[in-house]
Write a protein that holds these residues in place. Structure first.
Motif, PDB file in Angstrom:
ATOM      1  N   VAL A 136       0.830  -1.210   0.000  1.00 18.79           N
ATOM      2  CA  VAL A 136       0.000   0.000   0.000  1.00 18.79           C
ATOM      3  C   VAL A 136       0.860   1.253   0.000  1.00 18.79           C
ATOM      4  O   VAL A 136       0.512   2.265  -0.619  1.00 18.79           O
ATOM      5  CB  VAL A 136      -0.962  -0.012   1.205  1.00 18.79           C
ATOM      6  N   ASP A 137       1.992   1.206   0.686  1.00 24.38           N
ATOM      7  CA  ASP A 137       2.847   2.392   0.807  1.00 24.38           C
ATOM      8  C   ASP A 137       3.683   2.659  -0.440  1.00 24.38           C
ATOM      9  O   ASP A 137       4.260   3.741  -0.579  1.00 24.38           O
ATOM     10  CB  ASP A 137       3.785   2.241   2.008  1.00 24.38           C
ATOM     11  N   MET A 138       3.796   1.690  -1.335  1.00 18.94           N
ATOM     12  CA  MET A 138       4.624   1.879  -2.529  1.00 18.94           C
ATOM     13  C   MET A 138       4.105   3.022  -3.391  1.00 18.94           C
ATOM     14  O   MET A 138       2.892   3.236  -3.494  1.00 18.94           O
ATOM     15  CB  MET A 138       4.654   0.607  -3.381  1.00 18.94           C
ATOM     16  N   ALA A 139       5.034   3.723  -3.998  1.00 18.37           N
ATOM     17  CA  ALA A 139       4.635   4.704  -5.003  1.00 18.37           C
ATOM     18  C   ALA A 139       3.966   3.975  -6.168  1.00 18.37           C
ATOM     19  O   ALA A 139       4.209   2.788  -6.403  1.00 18.37           O
ATOM     20  CB  ALA A 139       5.858   5.479  -5.490  1.00 18.37           C
ATOM     21  N   ASP A 140       3.124   4.693  -6.889  1.00 21.50           N
ATOM     22  CA  ASP A 140       2.401   4.074  -8.004  1.00 21.50           C
ATOM     23  C   ASP A 140       3.359   3.434  -9.012  1.00 21.50           C
ATOM     24  O   ASP A 140       3.099   2.333  -9.513  1.00 21.50           O
ATOM     25  CB  ASP A 140       1.530   5.119  -8.707  1.00 21.50           C
ATOM     26  N   ALA A 141       4.457   4.121  -9.294  1.00 25.96           N
ATOM     27  CA  ALA A 141       5.414   3.594 -10.274  1.00 25.96           C
ATOM     28  C   ALA A 141       6.034   2.295  -9.769  1.00 25.96           C
ATOM     29  O   ALA A 141       6.210   1.338 -10.539  1.00 25.96           O
ATOM     30  CB  ALA A 141       6.494   4.630 -10.560  1.00 25.96           C
ATOM     31  N   ASP A 142       6.374   2.233  -8.472  1.00 28.05           N
ATOM     32  CA  ASP A 142       6.969   1.017  -7.925  1.00 28.05           C
ATOM     33  C   ASP A 142       5.968  -0.135  -7.910  1.00 28.05           C
ATOM     34  O   ASP A 142       6.333  -1.292  -8.166  1.00 28.05           O
ATOM     35  CB  ASP A 142       7.482   1.276  -6.507  1.00 28.05           C
ATOM     36  N   PHE A 143       4.712   0.165  -7.615  1.00 28.47           N
ATOM     37  CA  PHE A 143       3.715  -0.905  -7.641  1.00 28.47           C
ATOM     38  C   PHE A 143       3.529  -1.439  -9.051  1.00 28.47           C
ATOM     39  O   PHE A 143       3.369  -2.652  -9.244  1.00 28.47           O
ATOM     40  CB  PHE A 143       2.378  -0.424  -7.086  1.00 28.47           C
ATOM     41  N   GLN A 144       3.571  -0.571 -10.041  1.00 27.93           N
ATOM     42  CA  GLN A 144       3.432  -1.027 -11.419  1.00 27.93           C
ATOM     43  C   GLN A 144       4.605  -1.926 -11.807  1.00 27.93           C
ATOM     44  O   GLN A 144       4.427  -2.943 -12.491  1.00 27.93           O
ATOM     45  CB  GLN A 144       3.357   0.169 -12.370  1.00 27.93           C
ATOM     46  N   ILE A 145       5.818  -1.560 -11.353  1.00 28.61           N
ATOM     47  CA  ILE A 145       6.983  -2.410 -11.617  1.00 28.61           C
ATOM     48  C   ILE A 145       6.795  -3.765 -10.953  1.00 28.61           C
ATOM     49  O   ILE A 145       7.076  -4.811 -11.556  1.00 28.61           O
ATOM     50  CB  ILE A 145       8.269  -1.732 -11.110  1.00 28.61           C
ATOM     51  N   LEU A 146       6.318  -3.757  -9.694  1.00 27.07           N
ATOM     52  CA  LEU A 146       6.078  -5.016  -8.993  1.00 27.07           C
ATOM     53  C   LEU A 146       5.080  -5.877  -9.761  1.00 27.07           C
ATOM     54  O   LEU A 146       5.317  -7.081  -9.981  1.00 27.07           O
ATOM     55  CB  LEU A 146       5.543  -4.723  -7.587  1.00 27.07           C
TER      56      LEU A 146
END
Length: 401
Positions: A136-146
């Protein structure tokens, strides 16, 4: 009697404890929060206070129409009085709507969990529970990479590629080092437990990459051949940087190996028969166990006079138990303390093999108010360095004739 702010505090606590379970297993309904309703005696005694409390809740209810106030009639000496006993909230969505921070958190958590559940490998619910806050805390860009990384690794479990060859936009070595465990959890891949290698987020070793089916770049080792006879064997080169296997295959048999933390300091070491300098290893100290021509030689270590320097020294000694340090003692620090700066970096604890002298030097780095000093090896004047190195090199002799 609890006012709306106090009940909102209870709501935040309830949310913080339960939002993961609501996300994973379905949401609760019909939330109830007791308002500590006034007794009949209090109504008779402090009617103005009670009336004001009732007005506050009525005004609050107008702004939050999805909530309900439960009532009860109290019989008092001045008549019957209807008071509120509980705040009832029908759904989680209604609950989080009472606080914009909860609204944002729940919306982000719900969207991201829905996307993860839709991944082709089918994420394992309980496996991901410890990582939900990180997700939940990840930035949007990092979540998309994940998300994209999990899709790619699911489809390519044994690619044999290096990290930079993986065609996931935005994924690089540092990102994967920071988020590797989260990626593995999403993939439901279990790695064997092992001791912390001390690897920084600058790179990942092969055992870190094996569960992802990736290949690490070969570790390069930097050496200086301080003996002209050794240089003649490799076309006269003094400075070499090559993969570990090629360094191990060098046709040399030094009597003395000087391990230096930083390149600039390694370059000042003068020629000396049957001597090799190994430098700039960083955290790749495991290579010291894999270079065969180190066997039988005497080993010197020179690093920074700071907490990280002593940690690296201890890890090198774990690989080379007879390792002797130089220029890492209290006297060197005391004589040049005016050249030290404040050390603001994080440092891991050293392995339990420092000598009494090294331990004293490490303790001397501590300053008032929890700060620490740092004396980089490059800042020590060269005449002092040459004198101490010469003394150390002449003191230790080879094990073999």
């Amino acid at each position: 009697m609890r006012d709306p702010d106090q009940v909102l505090d209870q709501i935040r606590v309830r949310y913080g404890k339960n939002w993961r379970d609501w996300l994973l297993h379905g949401t609760e309904t019909d939330f109830a929060f007791a308002l500590a309703a006034p007794s009949a005696q209090m109504i008779a005694r402090d009617s103005e206070v009670v009336d004001r409390w009732l007005r506050v809740w009525r005004d609050w209810l107008k702004a939050h129409p999805s909530a309900r106030l439960r009532t009860i009639s109290r019989r008092t000496v001045v008549g019957t009085q209807e008071v509120f006993t509980h705040l009832d909230i029908p759904t989680v969505d209604d609950l989080v709507s009472l606080d914009h921070r909860l609204t944002d958190h729940w919306a982000r958590a719900d969207v991201r969990w829905t996307r993860l559940r839709a991944l082709p490998n089918g994420v394992v619910v309980q496996r991901l529970r410890p990582y939900l806050q990180q997700i939940v805390d990840m930035a949007d860009a990092d979540f998309q990479i994940l998300h994209d990384a999990v899709v790619w690794f699911t489809e390519n479990p044994r690619s044999g590629l290096t990290i930079r060859q993986v065609p996931v936009l935005g994924m690089h070595t540092k990102w994967l080092a920071r988020n590797r465990r989260l990626v593995l959890a999403c993939l439901d891949v279990t790695e064997q437990s092992r001791a912390d290698s001390g690897q920084s987020d600058e790179g990942l070793e092969q055992n870190d990459l094996d569960p992802l089916g990736l290949k690490a770049l070969p570790v390069h080792v930097d050496v200086i051949l301080a003996d002209a006879a050794d240089r003649a064997l490799v076309g006269g080169l003094r400075h070499l940087s090559a993969p570990l296997a090629e360094i191990d295959a060098l046709p040399i048999r030094p009597d003395t190996v000087v391990i230096v933390e930083n390149k600039e300091s390694a370059y000042i070491i003068l020629d000396r028969p049957r001597t090799v300098v190994v430098h700039s290893l960083g955290n790749h100290l495991n290579v010291l166990s894999e270079i065969n021509w180190l066997t039988g030689a005497r080993h010197l270590y020179w690093g920074d006079l700071d907490r990280a320097g002593f940690t690296l020294l201890s890890r090198a000694r774990t690989r080379l138990p007879r390792l002797v340090s130089v220029l890492m003692d209290p006297a060197t620090l005391e004589e040049h303390k005016a050249l030290a700066v404040e050390d603001e970096t994080r440092a891991d604890s050293p392995d339990p093999n420092l000598t009494a002298t090294e331990t004293a030097a490490l303790a001397a780095l501590s300053k008032q108010h929890g700060t620490h000093a740092r004396l980089e090896q490059e800042r020590i004047p060269l005449p002092f360095v040459f004198d101490r190195l010469r003394l150390a090199l002449n003191t230790i002799g080879p094990d073999r004739p």
